[in-house]
Design an enzyme around this catalytic site. Structure first.
Site, PDB file in Angstrom:
ATOM      1  N   GLY A  14      43.882  39.358  46.567  1.00 61.07           N
ATOM      2  CA  GLY A  14      44.001  40.733  46.091  1.00 61.07           C
ATOM      3  C   GLY A  14      45.421  41.207  45.877  1.00 61.07           C
ATOM      4  N   ARG A  93      33.851  34.411  39.541  1.00 60.52           N
ATOM      5  CA  ARG A  93      32.397  34.340  39.369  1.00 60.52           C
ATOM      6  C   ARG A  93      32.103  34.611  37.899  1.00 60.52           C
ATOM      7  NH1 ARG A  93      27.606  33.238  41.671  1.00 60.52           N
ATOM      8  NH2 ARG A  93      25.999  34.433  40.620  1.00 60.52           N
ATOM      9  N   ILE A  94      31.291  33.755  37.311  1.00 65.42           N
ATOM     10  CA  ILE A  94      30.921  33.957  35.905  1.00 65.42           C
ATOM     11  C   ILE A  94      29.834  35.021  35.840  1.00 65.42           C
ATOM     12  CG2 ILE A  94      29.864  32.861  33.889  1.00 65.42           C
ATOM     13  CD1 ILE A  94      31.310  30.278  34.748  1.00 65.42           C
ATOM     14  N   LEU A  95      30.023  35.982  34.946  1.00 67.17           N
ATOM     15  CA  LEU A  95      29.083  37.093  34.828  1.00 67.17           C
ATOM     16  C   LEU A  95      28.133  36.837  33.655  1.00 67.17           C
ATOM     17  CD1 LEU A  95      31.831  39.778  35.399  1.00 67.17           C
ATOM     18  CD2 LEU A  95      29.934  39.292  36.967  1.00 67.17           C
ATOM     19  N   ASN A 109      40.189  41.513  32.477  1.00 68.50           N
ATOM     20  CA  ASN A 109      40.402  40.366  33.366  1.00 68.50           C
ATOM     21  C   ASN A 109      41.831  39.875  33.201  1.00 68.50           C
ATOM     22  OD1 ASN A 109      39.720  38.189  35.147  1.00 68.50           O
ATOM     23  ND2 ASN A 109      39.554  36.836  33.372  1.00 68.50           N
ATOM     24  N   HIS A 111      44.150  36.360  33.566  1.00 72.21           N
ATOM     25  CA  HIS A 111      43.965  34.911  33.648  1.00 72.21           C
ATOM     26  C   HIS A 111      45.344  34.244  33.662  1.00 72.21           C
ATOM     27  CE1 HIS A 111      41.900  31.114  33.274  1.00 72.21           C
ATOM     28  NE2 HIS A 111      42.788  30.761  32.356  1.00 72.21           N
ATOM     29  N   SER A 138      47.674  36.113  30.912  1.00 71.59           N
ATOM     30  CA  SER A 138      47.069  36.927  29.848  1.00 71.59           C
ATOM     31  C   SER A 138      46.127  37.946  30.473  1.00 71.59           C
ATOM     32  CB  SER A 138      46.230  36.061  28.902  1.00 71.59           C
ATOM     33  OG  SER A 138      46.947  34.950  28.426  1.00 71.59           O
ATOM     34  N   THR A 143      34.451  39.570  27.515  1.00 74.01           N
ATOM     35  CA  THR A 143      33.255  39.415  26.690  1.00 74.01           C
ATOM     36  C   THR A 143      32.458  38.250  27.286  1.00 74.01           C
ATOM     37  OG1 THR A 143      34.349  37.874  25.213  1.00 74.01           O
ATOM     38  CG2 THR A 143      34.434  40.209  24.595  1.00 74.01           C
ATOM     39  N   LEU A 146      33.687  32.856  28.465  1.00 70.83           N
ATOM     40  CA  LEU A 146      34.551  32.735  29.645  1.00 70.83           C
ATOM     41  C   LEU A 146      36.029  32.709  29.246  1.00 70.83           C
ATOM     42  CD1 LEU A 146      34.899  32.157  32.728  1.00 70.83           C
ATOM     43  CD2 LEU A 146      34.859  29.734  32.129  1.00 70.83           C
ATOM     44  N   ASP A 147      36.803  33.635  29.803  1.00 69.70           N
ATOM     45  CA  ASP A 147      38.242  33.744  29.524  1.00 69.70           C
ATOM     46  C   ASP A 147      38.517  33.814  28.023  1.00 69.70           C
ATOM     47  OD1 ASP A 147      38.792  33.636  32.268  1.00 69.70           O
ATOM     48  OD2 ASP A 147      38.859  31.447  32.233  1.00 69.70           O
ATOM     49  N   GLU A 176      52.245  38.932  36.650  1.00 72.74           N
ATOM     50  CA  GLU A 176      50.932  39.591  36.699  1.00 72.74           C
ATOM     51  C   GLU A 176      51.035  40.960  37.364  1.00 72.74           C
ATOM     52  OE1 GLU A 176      48.161  36.971  38.623  1.00 72.74           O
ATOM     53  OE2 GLU A 176      47.942  35.717  36.848  1.00 72.74           O
TER      54      GLU A 176
HETATM   55  C1  GRF Z   1      45.643  35.474  39.724  1.00 70.97           C
HETATM   56  O1  GRF Z   1      46.499  34.409  39.480  1.00 70.97           O
HETATM   57  C2  GRF Z   1      44.814  35.744  38.521  1.00 70.97           C
HETATM   58  O2  GRF Z   1      45.451  35.419  37.319  1.00 70.97           O
HETATM   59  C3  GRF Z   1      43.632  34.850  38.717  1.00 70.97           C
HETATM   60  O3  GRF Z   1      43.417  34.815  40.091  1.00 70.97           O
HETATM   61  C4  GRF Z   1      44.620  35.145  40.787  1.00 70.97           C
HETATM   62  C5  GRF Z   1      44.307  36.320  41.665  1.00 70.97           C
HETATM   63  O4  GRF Z   1      45.229  36.507  42.680  1.00 70.97           O
HETATM   64  N1  GRF Z   1      42.522  35.334  37.935  1.00 70.97           N
HETATM   65  P1  GRF Z   1      45.119  37.778  43.622  1.00 70.97           P
HETATM   66  O5  GRF Z   1      43.764  37.718  44.329  1.00 70.97           O
HETATM   67  O6  GRF Z   1      45.258  39.004  42.773  1.00 70.97           O
HETATM   68  O7  GRF Z   1      46.231  37.628  44.618  1.00 70.97           O
END
Ligand code: GRF
Length: 224
Positions: A14, A93-95, A109, A111, A138, A143, A146-147, A176
């Protein structure tokens, strides 16, 4: 414009959730994290939510008989929280398509790759294996693919010859933590819209690879 109600879905540490909570508290984001949902119990992200008095809920997919019944429970919870925006932040988790379609245009999301490169897992290892000189993260609207949803923004990092998966992951994560709060703030300010499979920023179409973080001016205004 009132504050938007944000629900964050997590499965782990998180750290992106933390960046978004902090940006809400500092006023960068005109919104409030009203709930954090995890499909895994006891993860650090849930503790982070509790520290900020945000409802922290575990919905374990193992407790449900099918993907659809889990997704239904998740959807009911999101509707119950009256979410304006659903932020997937490390949600592993795939939705199902029905779920995704229900919240299309309201779900983002992040990624850890420069999509469309490396959808799925082990993105840092794959970038290293391929000898990439540039890697990154990114953010895209979700949608059913996936990704694969329309990209909002990408941020780059340089890959150095001595980088490992861990050092690369850390460099990407630092980007990020900047771009996710920024994009969430744009959404909450109603500057970001998904129409069909096209993303608009201030009513202008964003190019297919998304906004380039490196091209933002000092006021963080995207050059589209
Ligand atoms: C991030 O690298 C994100 O890009 C990926 O999972 C990681 C999540 O890290 N989808 P955190 O739980 O926010 O620390």
């Amino acid at each position: 414009m009132g504050q938007k109600r944000i629900v964050v879905l997590i499965s782990g540490s998180g750290s992106n959730l933390q960046a978004i909570i902090d940006a809400c508290e500092s006023g960068q984001i005109n919104g409030k994290v009203v709930a954090v949902l995890s499909n895994k119990p006891f993860v650090k992200g849930l503790e982070r939510a509790k520290k900020h008095n945000i409802p922290a809920i575990t919905l374990q997919h193992g407790d449900y008989s099918s993907r659809e019944s889990f997704d239904n429970a998740l959807a009911n919870s999101l509707v119950g929280f009256n979410a304006d925006l659903i932020v997937l932040a490390g949600f592993m988790r795939i939705l199902s398509p029905d779920f995704v379609n229900q919240f299309q245009g309201k779900m983002l999301n992040i990624h850890p790759s420069l999509l469309p490169k490396y959808p799925g897992l082990h993105t840092h290892q794959r970038a290293l294996d391929n000898g990439d000189l540039i890697h990154g993260a990114s953010i895209h609207f979700v949608t059913a693919e996936l990704d694969g949803g329309p990209i909002v923004i990408q941020a780059q990092v340089n890959v150095e010859s001595n980088d490992s998966v861990d050092t690369l992951a850390h460099k990407v994560a630092q980007k990020e933590w900047i771009i996710y709060p920024m994009v969430v703030s744009w959404f909450c300010d109603e500057r970001l819209t998904l129409l069909g499979d096209q993303v608009y920023f201030d009513k202008t179409i964003i190019k297919t690879q998304g906004i380039s973080y490196e091209s933002l001016d000092s006021n963080a205004k995207p050059i589209i």
